[in-house]
Each structure stands twice: as C-alpha cells, then as structure tokens.
Enzyme design. Structure first.
Site, PDB file in Angstrom:
ATOM      1  N   GLU A   1       1.682  -0.533  -5.016  1.00 24.29           N
ATOM      2  CA  GLU A   1       0.756   0.544  -5.330  1.00 24.29           C
ATOM      3  C   GLU A   1       1.656   1.773  -5.502  1.00 24.29           C
ATOM      4  OE1 GLU A   1      -3.336   2.567  -3.659  1.00 24.29           O
ATOM      5  OE2 GLU A   1      -1.714   2.228  -2.230  1.00 24.29           O
TER       6      GLU A   1
ATOM      7  N   ASP B   1       0.835  -1.193   0.000  1.00 22.46           N
ATOM      8  CA  ASP B   1       0.000   0.000   0.000  1.00 22.46           C
ATOM      9  C   ASP B   1       0.876   1.253   0.000  1.00 22.46           C
ATOM     10  OD1 ASP B   1      -2.632   1.420   0.535  1.00 22.46           O
ATOM     11  OD2 ASP B   1      -1.508   1.992   2.328  1.00 22.46           O
TER      12      ASP B   1
END
Length: 702
Positions: free
Chosen positions: A378, A342
């Site tokens: 990401e 993330d």
C-alpha cells in the site's frame, strides 16, 4: 522447577517436545522475569539470568503447549529519556505464536494514572491483560504446497475473515466468523466459481480493540491495530485460544491450497496497538521503548506517520529482525503465499524521508524465503511525502491508487480523463516501466475495505459515517463517487437501472485492464454499508457480507468477466504494449490502437479535449510480444473495447481496417451485461448505438 540456560535464538517460546526455550530482547532492562500463569490467577516468576547480546533466555523442561506466560521487566521508567519499563505490567512476548484472552481496559494496563500522565502507575496489569501462549509447532500439512500462481493469472479477492463468513447461510452457526469458515466447502465453492485465485485477508495478526472504541460500544473490526506479529487473532478461532487458533488457521490455509487458492495476509508492520505516550503498556513499550519506536526530539513523545499514535523504528536492527522473522514464520510455518503491507511508505522511512533503498527493502530483496512470495505495497502513509505510488523497488507490486481514482473519474463523467484512463487501462507504464517493472506491478482496484463499496460508490455523493460516533468527521470526504441522481437507497427504476449499469461498467473495466485485478468481498452481491466509507469499527451487519440465497445477476456478470479474462491472454499481458506492429508476428496492425467514437484514430486534440468522455481501444491478439512458458508464441482473439462515459447516447463506428466481423460479447447497458457468446454480429464500418455511461466489448476470432 528446573531452569536450564537455554539459547538466545530463536526468540520467543520454542517447544521441542520435551520442554520450552524462552528468549526475549531488551537492551533497556536491568532484570527480566518470565512469569508462568496459572488458571487460578497465580503466577510463577523465574528470572532470566542468561544474557547474550541483550537477549535474556532460559530453557524449562516439562513446559508444554498451552502454557500461558508473560514478562515483567525491571528497568528505568524515564519517559523523558524514552524508557517506560515497569515491572507491574505483565508484557506480551513480541514473538508469541499465540495470545490468549482480551484486555480489560482500566488504569491497570497503563504506565501512568488517568488525569496525572506524569505520575508512574504501579497497579498490576496481569489480571486485566492478554497472555502469551506456548504452542505446538507440529502440524500434518500432508502434501500441501504453495500454488505459486503467476501474477498474470492472479485474481485477488480482498476479504475479512468474519465479514465474509458471518452471514453465510450454508455455514454452521459455530463456524461463522472464524478461520474454519474459510475452509468450509460452501465458501471455497463460491471463491472457485467466481474465479478467485488469491484470498487477500484483512489483518489476522493478533490485534487489540481500542480502549476508546470499547468505551463507545464499538470494536476495531478491521484489525489494523496489531500487538502480536506471529499470532493469529484469537477471536477468529472456533476451537479455543490456547494455541488452537494456530491449528485452525493452518487447516484453513491447507484447505484453500487444495482448491488452488493462495492466501495473502494484510500485515501492519508500521505501528503497534500501544499508541502514543498516553497509550497502554502491553509489550514493546515496557520491554525497550526506545529500541522499538520512533521518538521525537523530546523522547517523551512518538513520531507518528501512521495516524495511530506511533511508528516502529525502521532503522533499528531489532525491529527489522522482528519483521523479517515474522514474515519468514508466516511463510515457512503457516504456509501463506504473500503479504500486502499496510502503509508501506512508513516501512521505507529509515530516517525521515521515504527511501526506496532503505534497510527494510534491502533485507527483503536478499531474503531467500520472503523474496519468493507475493509482496504488495500500500504505497502511501500519512506523513510528509508519503504518497509513493510507482516508487517501490522492482520486486514489489503496488495497490495502484491512481488506477482507482482515474477509473472512478471516467465513469462519473469528469473532463480530461481519457489520456490518464488509457494509461491505467493498459498497465500504468508511466508508473512502472522506467524501473524495469511490468504491467503486473499494478494491483488494480476500484473499491477495497477502505472507502465505499461498489454499490455505495454509485449510490452516494457523500459519506454517511454517523454510526462511527465521530459526527461524520471521520473517513475520506472526496470519494470520486456519483449517486446517479438520488442520494442513498431509492425505488426509482431509472436510477436503479443506471446504478446497475455503472456497477457493470466498473466490474468490466477492472477485469479487462492490464495488471492484476482485485475485487472487494461482497461487491459481486452489490453489498452496501449504507454510505459508510470508514466502517473500521462496525463489527455488525453493516459491514458483514449479505449472501443472497439464489445468487444474483451481478454475481453472474462478475463471474463472466473473470472467465473472459482467464480465457484470453490479451487482457493479462506480461509486457507493456509497444504501440506498433510486433516483430515476428506477421501482422501489420499495431498491438494496440485508440479510436474516437467516429472510428478514427485518436489525435492529440482528441486526447486533450475537455468534452471527450468516450473512446474505443483495439487489442490485437495476434501481436502479443511475450512468449509462453515453453517459449511458444502466444496468440489470441482480438478485441475492441468501447467506452461511453458521457451523459448522452453516442454512435460508435467499428474501425474499418482492424477486422471484418465482430461479435458483441459484453454490453453493460443490457440487463445481465450480455455474457460471452450470446451477442449479435457487427461488421466493420457499422455503427453501434451506445446509451450514456455504458461499455461494449467486441470479439474477433484469431
């Protein structure tokens, strides 16, 4: 109670069959107490007197799995100098393998008094916070092994443990929403029939429900608020939270592996649940605030490139060790197959700028365990210069946000998208080729947990996040969506037909693009969130997957597209197209060719036209340049993909020099999309009338 010196490594609580070794790092501490917690609310405090390189440690004979514990740190409480030690706060072990309980939000878990942030708070947090748990590391894995599915054979399925399983009619009530539900035959059968090879789970590291959300009657449903990087989230366990969650998670991984499905974890190493200077003191903040967090020039405050209040200090050797130890633990002890990071750009911020050569990437590159599993970035964060799609090192794959945006733009009819769409469809060579990566570096997706579902993408122009309690101000406002003429739900048959067609267009485009496709859980059932594009706090039926009892037409179409991809290597090439005939294939045709609807090869003017929203592409199955696993030549059928993203019906001419006879195997304008093998025959030079916003796939046998 006997207290032996113990060892400084491994960090955390390590049970060896006769007792437990405890080790914890803090450079800031003057003194650390290990507190053994008892069910009557009392605790036994043991000072950790042995110290090696700022690691305090002790071995306690007879301390068994299930024992709850925490730390109390005596040291400087000087926020202006970056330190927030406070022995009144019971702290979680950063290396805890399991965490018990939940947080009872109140002043007790904060280092200051509400309304007086400069005043130290010495209220005891122990009765109001979570506790670490000693776990039994032993588990019968049997003959479990990582499936190690190659990227070119991978179909990712992003899912939420609770959201995927909570409403499944085939699951017992006591298993719904748990790790055990993932292992249930009904769930595994759905995944295997869909053709999924890897389950990408939204955060399962122990996370915290934010104080603000709890006060609003909401929950941190998504889980991007980690407090324990080694512990499976205890609320997803059906058996208990005194270590049972570890066994239950391992059992789920073992069952998924038996079905040939990999398990990839969405991990949040960029920040913790302790927030900014007004956040609670739960673990890292009270152990050694300045060693764990990025602080500003005024050390009272936190550098925030994540939008959550804090960012971990990626140039700290102790933070890097924590992350690498955590990654190795989940691979070696929990048998997971990879990670999706993330806000990964934050991990590259060794100083201020994003640096692809930062220490974190160096450590991953040389690590013999972590470097061998799937690593998905990401590739952005919310800091300056944080959008880094295409800029990660060669070992990494990336969520391709440019793929998502371009495919959405094409099908909603934006002008001048054809050239970029062609690049995204063929693996985004403009992003990945120059640094030695392949099309498989591109993780392609149209939807994910963050944003509209596929149904909502074709049903809403605007976000509708009123249920989140922020006056619809949260969430992305520019969604590149199109409601097909009516905002929200409707019974208009024309609008419903167009939406179904658009859904098939997106699904077929995704699964027939070069790269690695990722489906979002429930899109195969046309799951809706009522236009909510930021359902992070909606732990209810708004965000849970509704399972139809008899399947659906869309589900069958999605299965057919996955099967078409699996059966034909021309859709999952491991090398980029050359745009010319390939040596050694004895085929004079190029490996790829682009055509206008008139069947003529595209020119520069055609690519740049503001009005053009339609084209076709020839994929030559006889010109695949990469060899098979034993060096053999790979051949396949050839395909012609026809895209009409315009608002009007168009006639597409089948090119005359690229094959005599073709068969229609996909037509998104028809109910069901024409699954493979049932379409009519088309000859070269014939024209196909395609309604507005539709896609056709033609197949020519090798």
């Amino acid at each position: 109670m006997q207290v032996w010196p113990g060892q400084a490594y491994p960090l955390g609580a390590t049970y060896d069959g006769a007792g437990t070794n405890f080790a914890v790092f803090s450079e800031a501490a003057d003194r650390i107490e290990l507190c053994l917690l008892h069910d009557d609310g009392s605790e036994t405090a043991i000072e950790l007197r042995e110290t090696d390189a700022f690691v305090r440690h002790a071995y306690l004979p007879g301390i068994m799995p299930g024992q709850r514990y925490g730390f109390r740190v005596h040291g400087p409480y000087e926020p202006e100098r970056g330190q927030r030690c406070n022995s009144a706060k019971l702290l979680l072990d950063p290396y805890a393998k399991a965490i018990s309980g939940s947080i009872d939000w109140g002043e007790e878990v904060y280092g200051y008094h509400f309304g007086a942030p400069d005043e130290r708070n010495d209220l005891d947090s122990a009765p109001h916070t979570m506790s670490s748990v000693v776990v039994n590391p032993y588990f019968d894995w049997g003959d479990d092994r990582l499936p190690r599915t190659e990227y070119h054979q991978t179909v990712l399925y992003e899912a939420h443990v609770k959201g995927l399983t909570m409403l499944h009619p085939g699951l017992p009530d006591e298993l719904r929403g748990t790790y055990a539900a993932l292992a249930h035959p009904a769930v595994i059968e759905h995944l295997t029939e869909l053709g999924v090879t890897a389950l990408e789970l939204m955060p399962v590291h122990q996370f915290v429900n934010d104080h603000r959300l709890v006060d609003m009657g909401l929950n941190n449903y998504w889980g991007y608020n980690t407090i324990g990087f080694f512990a499976p989230h205890n609320a997803y366990a059906s058996w208990g939270d005194r270590g049972q969650q570890v066994l239950e998670f391992k059992s789920a991984v073992r069952a998924l592996h038996e079905a040939g499905i990999e398990v990839i974890l969405d991990v949040v190493y960029n920040h913790t649940a302790e927030g900014n200077h007004l956040g609670p003191t739960l673990s890292f903040k009270g152990l050694d605030n300045a060693s764990y967090y990025r602080l500003t020039d005024d050390p009272t405050y936190y550098m925030d490139t994540t939008g959550t209040g804090n960012s971990l200090l990626m140039r700290s050797p102790h933070v890097l060790q924590l992350i690498m130890d955590s990654l190795r633990y989940w691979v070696t002890e929990m048998h997971v197959d990879g990670f999706r990071f993330d806000l990964a750009a934050t991990l590259a911020r060794q100083f201020h700028e994003v640096d692809r050569l930062s220490s974190f990437f160096d450590l991953v590159q040389q690590d013999p365990v972590v470097s061998q599993v799937k690593l998905i970035a990401e590739p952005w964060d919310v800091g300056e210069g944080g959008y880094q799609v295409g800029n990660f090192p060669p070992l990494w794959t990336e969520w391709n946000g440019k793929y998502r945006d371009t495919v959405r733009d094409l099908w909603r009819g934006e002008p001048q998208t054809l050239a970029e769409f062609a690049s995204r469809l063929t693996g985004s060579s403009d992003l990945y080729q120059n640094d030695g990566r392949r099309p498989l570096a591109s993780i392609n997706f149209v939807t994910c947990h963050d944003g509209f579902t596929m149904h909502d993408l074709v049903s809403y122009n605007e976000k509708h996040n009123e249920a989140n309690g922020e006056d619809n101000n949260d969430g992305e406002s520019h969604n590149r969506s199109w409601n097909c003429g009516v905002e929200g739900e409707t019974d208009d048959p024309g609008v419903l037909a167009l939406r179904a067609r658009q859904h098939r267009n997106f699904t077929a485009t995704l699964l027939l693009s070069q790269g690695v496709p990722m489906l979002s859980h429930g899109d195969e059932f046309a799951r809706t969130q009522g236009g909510n594009n930021n359902a992070y706090c909606q732990d209810n039926e708004l965000s849970w997957v509704p399972w139809p009892e008899d399947g659906s037409e869309l589900l069958e179409f999605t299965r057919a597209m996955v099967r078409l991809r699996r059966e034909h290597p021309v859709f999952r090439r491991r090398r980029f197209f050359h745009g010319r005939p390939v040596e050694g294939t004895h085929d004079e045709l190029s490996d790829i060719a682009w055509f206008t609807p008139a069947g003529k090869e595209m020119t520069d003017d055609d690519w740049g036209s503001t009005q053009s929203r339609a084209l076709s592409v020839f994929l030559n199955g006889n010109a695949i340049s990469e060899p098979g696993p034993r060096g053999e030549r790979i051949t396949d059928d050839s395909f012609l993909l026809l895209f009409n993203a315009s608002p009007k019906t168009l006639d597409f001419v089948v090119p005359v020099d690229h094959g005599r006879r073709w068969q229609v195997i996909v037509d998104t304008s028809r109910d069901g999309g024409v699954p493979a093998g049932t379409g009519e025959k088309i000859d070269a030079g014939d024209s196909i009338t395609m309604p507005d916003r539709s896609m056709v796939v033609l197949q020519r046998p090798a």
